[in-house]
Motif scaffolding. Structure first.
Motif, PDB file in Angstrom:
ATOM      1  N   GLY A 165     -56.822 -32.861 -15.253  1.00 34.33           N
ATOM      2  CA  GLY A 165     -56.707 -32.325 -13.894  1.00 34.33           C
ATOM      3  C   GLY A 165     -57.906 -32.676 -13.026  1.00 34.33           C
ATOM      4  O   GLY A 165     -58.769 -33.478 -13.403  1.00 34.33           O
ATOM      5  N   LEU A 166     -57.934 -32.072 -11.857  1.00 29.35           N
ATOM      6  CA  LEU A 166     -59.028 -32.270 -10.908  1.00 29.35           C
ATOM      7  C   LEU A 166     -59.669 -30.916 -10.614  1.00 29.35           C
ATOM      8  O   LEU A 166     -58.972 -29.904 -10.529  1.00 29.35           O
ATOM      9  N   PHE A 167     -60.988 -30.921 -10.438  1.00 25.50           N
ATOM     10  CA  PHE A 167     -61.725 -29.680 -10.171  1.00 25.50           C
ATOM     11  C   PHE A 167     -62.690 -29.977  -9.023  1.00 25.50           C
ATOM     12  O   PHE A 167     -63.584 -30.820  -9.156  1.00 25.50           O
ATOM     13  N   GLU A 168     -62.506 -29.306  -7.880  1.00 30.42           N
ATOM     14  CA  GLU A 168     -63.327 -29.574  -6.700  1.00 30.42           C
ATOM     15  C   GLU A 168     -63.846 -28.256  -6.130  1.00 30.42           C
ATOM     16  O   GLU A 168     -63.297 -27.190  -6.400  1.00 30.42           O
ATOM     17  N   VAL A 169     -64.891 -28.371  -5.302  1.00 34.53           N
ATOM     18  CA  VAL A 169     -65.441 -27.187  -4.651  1.00 34.53           C
ATOM     19  C   VAL A 169     -65.789 -27.542  -3.208  1.00 34.53           C
ATOM     20  O   VAL A 169     -66.308 -28.627  -2.933  1.00 34.53           O
ATOM     21  N   GLU A 170     -65.431 -26.622  -2.303  1.00 31.26           N
ATOM     22  CA  GLU A 170     -65.823 -26.726  -0.902  1.00 31.26           C
ATOM     23  C   GLU A 170     -66.630 -25.482  -0.548  1.00 31.26           C
ATOM     24  O   GLU A 170     -66.249 -24.370  -0.932  1.00 31.26           O
ATOM     25  N   SER A 171     -67.714 -25.679   0.171  1.00 32.38           N
ATOM     26  CA  SER A 171     -68.543 -24.519   0.499  1.00 32.38           C
ATOM     27  C   SER A 171     -69.385 -24.817   1.728  1.00 32.38           C
ATOM     28  O   SER A 171     -69.716 -25.976   2.016  1.00 32.38           O
ATOM     29  N   GLU A 172     -69.700 -23.739   2.436  1.00 32.38           N
ATOM     30  CA  GLU A 172     -70.598 -23.827   3.587  1.00 32.38           C
ATOM     31  C   GLU A 172     -71.494 -22.601   3.563  1.00 32.38           C
ATOM     32  O   GLU A 172     -71.012 -21.470   3.415  1.00 32.38           O
ATOM     33  N   ALA A 173     -72.766 -22.827   3.671  1.00 31.05           N
ATOM     34  CA  ALA A 173     -73.720 -21.730   3.587  1.00 31.05           C
ATOM     35  C   ALA A 173     -73.408 -20.657   4.624  1.00 31.05           C
ATOM     36  O   ALA A 173     -73.215 -20.953   5.802  1.00 31.05           O
ATOM     37  N   GLY A 174     -73.323 -19.428   4.153  1.00 33.04           N
ATOM     38  CA  GLY A 174     -73.068 -18.300   5.043  1.00 33.04           C
ATOM     39  C   GLY A 174     -71.605 -17.983   5.267  1.00 33.04           C
ATOM     40  O   GLY A 174     -71.280 -16.968   5.882  1.00 33.04           O
ATOM     41  N   LYS A 175     -70.694 -18.830   4.764  1.00 29.23           N
ATOM     42  CA  LYS A 175     -69.267 -18.612   5.031  1.00 29.23           C
ATOM     43  C   LYS A 175     -68.424 -18.472   3.767  1.00 29.23           C
ATOM     44  O   LYS A 175     -67.252 -18.133   3.854  1.00 29.23           O
ATOM     45  N   GLY A 176     -68.951 -18.745   2.590  1.00 27.72           N
ATOM     46  CA  GLY A 176     -68.183 -18.585   1.373  1.00 27.72           C
ATOM     47  C   GLY A 176     -67.893 -19.918   0.707  1.00 27.72           C
ATOM     48  O   GLY A 176     -68.294 -20.978   1.172  1.00 27.72           O
ATOM     49  N   SER A 177     -67.171 -19.841  -0.426  1.00 23.99           N
ATOM     50  CA  SER A 177     -66.864 -21.022  -1.229  1.00 23.99           C
ATOM     51  C   SER A 177     -65.395 -21.014  -1.614  1.00 23.99           C
ATOM     52  O   SER A 177     -64.759 -19.958  -1.690  1.00 23.99           O
ATOM     53  N   LYS A 178     -64.863 -22.228  -1.881  1.00 16.74           N
ATOM     54  CA  LYS A 178     -63.473 -22.356  -2.338  1.00 16.74           C
ATOM     55  C   LYS A 178     -63.422 -23.379  -3.464  1.00 16.74           C
ATOM     56  O   LYS A 178     -63.770 -24.534  -3.281  1.00 16.74           O
TER      57      LYS A 178
ATOM     58  N   SER B 261     -71.226  -9.877  -4.060  1.00 19.26           N
ATOM     59  CA  SER B 261     -72.058  -8.672  -4.120  1.00 19.26           C
ATOM     60  C   SER B 261     -73.357  -8.848  -3.336  1.00 19.26           C
ATOM     61  O   SER B 261     -73.959  -7.879  -2.888  1.00 19.26           O
ATOM     62  N   GLU B 262     -73.787 -10.116  -3.156  1.00 17.32           N
ATOM     63  CA  GLU B 262     -75.024 -10.375  -2.418  1.00 17.32           C
ATOM     64  C   GLU B 262     -74.849 -10.163  -0.917  1.00 17.32           C
ATOM     65  O   GLU B 262     -75.824  -9.956  -0.203  1.00 17.32           O
ATOM     66  N   THR B 263     -73.586 -10.251  -0.439  1.00 17.65           N
ATOM     67  CA  THR B 263     -73.344 -10.076   1.007  1.00 17.65           C
ATOM     68  C   THR B 263     -72.482  -8.860   1.294  1.00 17.65           C
ATOM     69  O   THR B 263     -71.938  -8.732   2.386  1.00 17.65           O
ATOM     70  N   SER B 264     -72.337  -7.972   0.291  1.00 20.35           N
ATOM     71  CA  SER B 264     -71.458  -6.811   0.481  1.00 20.35           C
ATOM     72  C   SER B 264     -71.968  -5.851   1.555  1.00 20.35           C
ATOM     73  O   SER B 264     -71.191  -5.092   2.130  1.00 20.35           O
ATOM     74  N   ASP B 265     -73.285  -5.880   1.830  1.00 18.34           N
ATOM     75  CA  ASP B 265     -73.813  -5.013   2.882  1.00 18.34           C
ATOM     76  C   ASP B 265     -73.580  -5.599   4.273  1.00 18.34           C
ATOM     77  O   ASP B 265     -73.761  -4.906   5.280  1.00 18.34           O
ATOM     78  N   ILE B 266     -73.162  -6.887   4.328  1.00 18.74           N
ATOM     79  CA  ILE B 266     -72.882  -7.541   5.616  1.00 18.74           C
ATOM     80  C   ILE B 266     -71.397  -7.507   5.938  1.00 18.74           C
ATOM     81  O   ILE B 266     -70.988  -7.206   7.048  1.00 18.74           O
ATOM     82  N   ARG B 267     -70.575  -7.826   4.943  1.00 24.86           N
ATOM     83  CA  ARG B 267     -69.111  -7.824   5.130  1.00 24.86           C
ATOM     84  C   ARG B 267     -68.440  -7.413   3.831  1.00 24.86           C
ATOM     85  O   ARG B 267     -68.993  -7.598   2.742  1.00 24.86           O
ATOM     86  N   SER B 268     -67.255  -6.837   3.959  1.00 27.86           N
ATOM     87  CA  SER B 268     -66.514  -6.360   2.795  1.00 27.86           C
ATOM     88  C   SER B 268     -66.079  -7.550   1.948  1.00 27.86           C
ATOM     89  O   SER B 268     -65.571  -8.542   2.487  1.00 27.86           O
TER      90      SER B 268
ATOM     91  N   ASN C 197     -65.604 -14.867   0.294  1.00 31.62           N
ATOM     92  CA  ASN C 197     -66.343 -14.810   1.559  1.00 31.62           C
ATOM     93  C   ASN C 197     -67.801 -14.441   1.305  1.00 31.62           C
ATOM     94  O   ASN C 197     -68.413 -13.715   2.071  1.00 31.62           O
ATOM     95  N   GLY C 198     -68.327 -14.953   0.179  1.00 32.61           N
ATOM     96  CA  GLY C 198     -69.712 -14.674  -0.185  1.00 32.61           C
ATOM     97  C   GLY C 198     -70.699 -15.506   0.611  1.00 32.61           C
ATOM     98  O   GLY C 198     -70.398 -16.016   1.689  1.00 32.61           O
ATOM     99  N   PRO C 199     -71.908 -15.708   0.087  1.00 36.20           N
ATOM    100  CA  PRO C 199     -72.958 -16.400   0.852  1.00 36.20           C
ATOM    101  C   PRO C 199     -72.771 -17.906   0.935  1.00 36.20           C
ATOM    102  O   PRO C 199     -73.416 -18.561   1.738  1.00 36.20           O
ATOM    103  N   GLY C 200     -71.833 -18.476   0.108  1.00 34.99           N
ATOM    104  CA  GLY C 200     -71.651 -19.915   0.142  1.00 34.99           C
ATOM    105  C   GLY C 200     -72.834 -20.636  -0.483  1.00 34.99           C
ATOM    106  O   GLY C 200     -73.702 -20.038  -1.129  1.00 34.99           O
ATOM    107  N   MET C 201     -72.867 -21.970  -0.313  1.00 36.58           N
ATOM    108  CA  MET C 201     -73.961 -22.748  -0.905  1.00 36.58           C
ATOM    109  C   MET C 201     -74.219 -23.985  -0.052  1.00 36.58           C
ATOM    110  O   MET C 201     -73.333 -24.447   0.691  1.00 36.58           O
ATOM    111  N   SER C 202     -75.409 -24.519  -0.184  1.00 39.82           N
ATOM    112  CA  SER C 202     -75.771 -25.720   0.560  1.00 39.82           C
ATOM    113  C   SER C 202     -75.103 -26.936  -0.076  1.00 39.82           C
ATOM    114  O   SER C 202     -74.582 -26.872  -1.190  1.00 39.82           O
ATOM    115  N   GLU C 203     -75.146 -28.078   0.626  1.00 41.36           N
ATOM    116  CA  GLU C 203     -74.528 -29.300   0.126  1.00 41.36           C
ATOM    117  C   GLU C 203     -75.207 -29.777  -1.148  1.00 41.36           C
ATOM    118  O   GLU C 203     -74.545 -30.253  -2.083  1.00 41.36           O
ATOM    119  N   ASP C 204     -76.529 -29.633  -1.245  1.00 44.93           N
ATOM    120  CA  ASP C 204     -77.256 -30.066  -2.447  1.00 44.93           C
ATOM    121  C   ASP C 204     -76.832 -29.257  -3.664  1.00 44.93           C
ATOM    122  O   ASP C 204     -76.629 -29.803  -4.758  1.00 44.93           O
TER     123      ASP C 204
END
Length: 763
Positions: free
Chosen positions: A742-755, A671-678, A699-706
């Motif tokens: 189980g295992l729980f992991e996160v990948e993210s890059e600022a400006g590109k979204g998170s997985k 919702s924070e990037t809905s005005d930039i991309r659907s 495909n949201g704002p993503g997050m920094s490594e920290d």
């Protein structure tokens, strides 16, 4: 010298083989050369007027398939005065197209032969088009039913007979349907072609229901290609060529529907509109079922079943042999004469004798040739040995020159770079793969290596950049090659090890916090219950719904309304409601803390993760939050589920809680990037060895490594005050890693979204 003689002998053997096969081909060559002969004229009689129903034959004609087989084909559309079967039998046409009634004509003695079953299913159906619609032939009673009782509608007659419905019991209009009948409100049910009548009802917005004979066990073939027995006896080769070209035409027509529609419209003058032909093409494709069976496939067993239906309808008496009803493609094939076989056998014998003679000559040279090969092999062996050491060390290995260029690399290094070896050697520099902030340090190490006064470290870690831009954690060991200025470096990818260390640290944090959470929750719960109970009682004591409140207020000389008015104007009631709201929110936090610390062995079941995803989508698809400004109706949800579902043993409610939390967090972030991309949310399940993998990607704002490293810590949140407790992901992490192993992991890059990736053990 030996190698030269051996090569000459091999050349002679090749020459002899060539001569033998030329002689053999000459003996077995048939003098059929259709391209050099005059085309044979044949005619094809259609069962109806020009339309997509016969597109395969038009394609074979227009694309030259018939001409390739030496045939000059003329296609005739239906003359309603004559039956196509009779026209083929009496010689007016060479080939024809009709439906399953062809077998009835055969059983009644007409000399016809089936060549190919083009439509695997009959297009004949009943259409109920007046309200109330009927969905079964048993609803025909009291309805006006239009159908032709002749053999053309034999599938529908068989359907009625199987359901024990006599034509005499129906209000039957015995004729072929006309376009006026399709829209006539006085006719309730019509016998129809799936490719035709439903189109007119659709464009006129007339509701209808379709009654398929196959639903009631009547599955006849549709359009079939046939000819006369005389034609198969006199010219079986022509029949084979005609069938081959026709089936090739049908394959082309199904793959180029738009082109065939233009041909039918412009060259054959179809009475149907282009839209109708497009509709018909889609239906014809389904009837042919080319994705399931080979075009033209014929099952004798199904035709035998159709013959039994004719017996049940009393159209014929008794079961008859239908083996000669089918065309045998081997009839009339070219047979090799006995003299030819003897001639070829003699040639082969001569060839074998010569071959053995040549083998005897080469046998003497074999020992010498093998000896020389052994010497060459020893010379190559040492080279292969050292080359193997380089390419099969198990690590990524490179040899570097003074100018930083990579002289040689093995396949492991190429895989690490995501490039081919040819793209690296003598083209790429060592520094091309080093993180920019570490390039200077690496250059200094490289230039000073071998300097005894200020030696560079042989082993160190650095950030390695792959061709895709992905950064890997690498440990490198570098040595200078003795007697050379080149360096050899071995690289070990530590990325997974680093991730594992982070995971262990996070797990230890969660276990520690789990015990703390349980103790805090129990200590807070008791006074919190007193606060919530007290505020609830205060609100009840001020409510006019209780008569005792009004009486006590009156006894002290004032009204309950005045008391409430005073408290409202002074903000007391607002304070009480605030206390109650805050207490409720604190209660939710306590509940989450208890869920975080508890684990129950009951309730574990086998679950299908695809189904759980679908249930959650049903829940959130109508979710709308005015404050957080997200709406799932405007979010594109992409489902990439594994086709073959696998079960996992889990606590279903806990997994639902985790997935729901991830999906809602993703929605809030997007919702924070809905005005930039659907907003686009991808839900994915995969199989990875012993695990079922779940991925929730946005495909949201993503997050920094920290932030990524701290995202599973309790009470850590990036949401504004009042929007989150910081417990959602930490509880989810505890559920996956502790309750489900189980295992729980996160990948993210600022400006590109998170997985977010979850791995659960398979059953």
């Amino acid at each position: 010298m030996i190698r030269t003689i051996s090569g000459a002998i091999i050349k002679q053997l090749h020459y002899m083989l060539f001569i033998f096969f030329v002689l053999f081909s000459t003996c077995s060559y048939t003098d059929i050369a259709y391209a050099d002969k005059k085309l044979e004229s044949v005619t094809l009689q259609l069962k109806w007027f020009h339309q997509f129903q016969f597109a395969g034959y038009y394609a074979a004609l227009e694309k030259g398939f018939y001409e390739d087989e030496g045939l000059d084909v003329t296609i005739f559309e239906r003359d309603l005065r004559f039956n196509p079967v009779d026209q083929v039998v009496n010689g007016s046409a060479d080939f024809g197209v009709t439906n399953s009634e062809l077998l009835l004509h055969y059983l009644k003695g007409k000399p016809v032969v089936l060549l190919a079953s083009i439509f695997q299913h009959s297009p004949l159906v009943f259409l109920s088009k007046t309200l109330p619609l009927v969905h079964s032939p048993h609803g025909f009673f009291g309805k006006k039913v239009l159908m032709n009782s002749a053999s053309q509608d034999i599938e529908l007659r068989s359907l009625l007979q199987r359901e024990e419905i006599s034509l005499h019991e129906l209000d039957l209009i015995d004729k072929f349907a006309t376009p006026e009948d399709y829209l006539n409100p006085d006719i309730d049910v019509i016998a129809a072609y799936l490719t035709n009548e439903p189109y007119y009802l659709d464009i006129n917005n007339i509701p209808y229901s379709t009654i398929y004979p196959s639903t009631y066990g009547v599955d006849f073939y549709g359009d079939s290609l046939f000819t006369s027995l005389k034609k198969t006896n006199n010219n079986p080769d022509q029949v084979r060529r005609f069938v081959k070209a026709s089936l090739k035409g049908w394959k082309y027509a199904l793959e180029h529907q738009s082109e065939l529609i233009e041909i039918i419209t412009n060259k054959f003058g179809s009475l149907k509109s282009k839209d109708h032909l497009i509709y018909e093409a889609d239906k014809v494709k389904d009837l042919i079922s080319a994705d399931l069976v080979k075009i033209g496939h014929t099952n004798p067993g199904r035709w035998q079943t159709i013959a039994k239906s004719f017996v049940e309808l009393e159209m014929i008496s008794g079961t008859q042999d239908i083996s000669k009803f089918f065309f045998d493609p081997n009839v009339g094939r070219y047979e090799i004469k006995k003299e030819t076989i003897i001639y070829v056998s003699l040639l082969f014998l001569i060839f074998v004798i010569l071959l053995f003679f040549m083998l005897a000559l080469t046998r003497k040279l074999k020992i010498e040739v093998n000896s020389r090969k052994d010497i060459e092999e020893r010379l190559k062996k040492s080279e292969r040995y050292y080359r193997s050491l380089f390419h099969n060390t198990g690590t990524a290995t490179v040899i570097l020159g003074d100018n930083f260029y990579i002289k040689h690399c093995n396949s492991n290094f190429a895989n690490l770079c995501e490039l081919e070896i040819d793209e690296i050697e003598n083209k790429a520099k060592w520094t091309d793969f080093v993180s920019p902030d570490e390039v200077v340090k690496m250059q200094q190490f490289h230039m000073s290596r071998g300097n005894d006064e200020d030696p560079s470290p042989n082993a160190y870690e650095f950030k390695f950049i792959r061709a895709s831009g992905e950064i890997r954690n690498i440990n490198v060991y570098v040595e200078r090659i003795s007697g050379s200025t080149d360096r050899v470096a071995s690289l070990i990818d530590l990325t997974e090890k680093v991730k594992t260390q982070e995971l262990l640290i996070q797990t230890e944090k969660m276990i520690s916090v789990g015990g703390l959470a349980a103790g805090m929750a129990h200590e807070i719960n008791n006074p919190l219950a007193g606060i919530l109970h007290g505020t609830q009682n205060i609100i009840r004591r001020l409510s006019p719904d209780y008569k005792n409140n009004i009486k006590v207020a009156s006894d002290i000389g004032c009204s309950l309304e005045d008391i409430n008015s005073y408290l409202e104007q002074r903000g007391v009631l607002r304070m009480i409601r605030g206390i109650q709201s805050s207490g409720t929110r604190a209660g939710e936090i306590v509940k989450n803390m208890l869920e975080f610390s508890r684990r129950s062995d009951s309730g574990r079941t086998s679950c299908d993760l695809n189904s759980i995803f679908e249930d959650i989508i049903d829940i959130v698809s109508c979710d709308y939050d005015l404050i957080k400004k997200y709406d799932f109706k405007h979010t594109q949800i992409i489902k990439e589920y594994v086709e073959e579902s696998h079960l996992v043993s889990c606590y279903k409610t806990e997994i639902e809680q985790v997935l729901l939390n991830l999906i809602k967090n993703a929605a809030f972030a997007m919702s924070e990037t809905s005005d930039i991309r659907s907003p686009k949310l991808t839900l994915r399940t995969m199989i990875d060895k012993d695990f079922i993998v779940i991925e929730v990607e946005d495909n949201g704002p993503g997050m920094s490594e920290d932030i990524r490293k701290r995202v599973f810590e309790p009470f850590f949140t990036t949401k504004p005050p009042g929007s989150g407790t910081g417990l959602g992901l930490s509880v989810s992490y505890f559920i996956i890693t502790q309750n489900h192993n189980g295992l729980f992991e996160v990948e993210s890059e600022a400006g590109k979204g998170s997985k977010f990736t979850i791995k659960l053990p398979k059953i």
